[in-house]
Design a protein around this motif. Sequence first.
Motif: not given
Lengths: 143, 227
Positions: A32-37, A42
């Motif tokens: 999920w893109e918003p969770m990409n840190i 990651n």
Amino acid sequence: MSGHHIVMPNTYRQVLIVLMVLMAATIIAAKWEPMNIGITGNLLIALAIAGCKMTCIMLIFMHVKYSSKLVQVFAFCGLFWFAIMMVFTFNDYLTRSWNSPFITPAPVAGGHAAPADHAAPASHATPAPADHSAATAEAAQHS
Amino acid sequence: MSSAADTHEHNPHLAHHFETIEQQEEAQSMGMWLFLAQEFMFFGGLFCAYAVWRFTYHDAWFEGSSHLSTFWGGLNTIVLLLSSYTMAMGVYYCQIGDTKRLTNRLIMTLGLGIVFVAVKLQFEWFPKFHDGVVPGQWWGPAGHYADMAAFPEQGHLQLFYFLYYVMTGMHAFHMLIGFGILIPLIVMSAMGKFGPQRFMAILNFGLYWHFVDIVWVFLFPMFYLVT
């Protein structure tokens, strides 16, 4: 009856539900893109979730929580030796100047050392200011 | 040795070199955990190699992982977690003496394990073999994996797939060993060999099975979810 602890089915079911939720969480965290840190974040999240799952399985499914202290020590020793191997290995790899994110090669006259880029292997990002460094970077790239 | 041993009621499940049944069970657990610690170190070497190469060639890891199917990997994770649950329930039914349900749970565990290996071969390994995703002299991604051929560092990509095959392969091999132990256990369970007094074989096999599950719990995010 022997002295061995009997874990109730309800406990096993709860652990199963927790494991399934964590499995969904690890996929969401990765995809999920918003969770990409970022790549390090990651990886840490993925390993933290896997670690939680391992803890649940070991404590309940594998009865470590209900076992004697001696068995608990034996259950822990595998993890401990693995930690030794990882720490000693990365003590080496993380401190090699050509691919370390922490150590930048010393500046040489006529060139400047670029900070290592986390997103790419440092061997690509590091300019080759001197013959020696060029040879090392070359070796790192093709090894 | 002493005449007392001949006169008092001897527990048939207690081996002569143990004082009590608790001591015997602890020794059996401890031995199994020692074996698992050794297994951990065996897989640990592979995990360590993985960590070093991922750290060094992150781009290749990202590229390689993007061609692995999260769907099949995720499905297999669910299957394996369920099989761990049925195994744990088997231990419970053994401890309370319900051997019929124990046999059922062992059969379920075996079935889920077979599903795992079948999915892995049919939907993951065989299509990759077919399309040239084989590290070494046969390397040549084509067909479904054709865009992988455009990646500049093919050698690094081969390292990723080398580790993928070795680590998931060793994991699958451990599952096959598990099948080889499960089948005799199912037969013995159906013959009524296990019960509240004799469950350590089931418990220790459960430890092995859960260990294999734990390895997969780490392999799944490490290979399928590199982002």
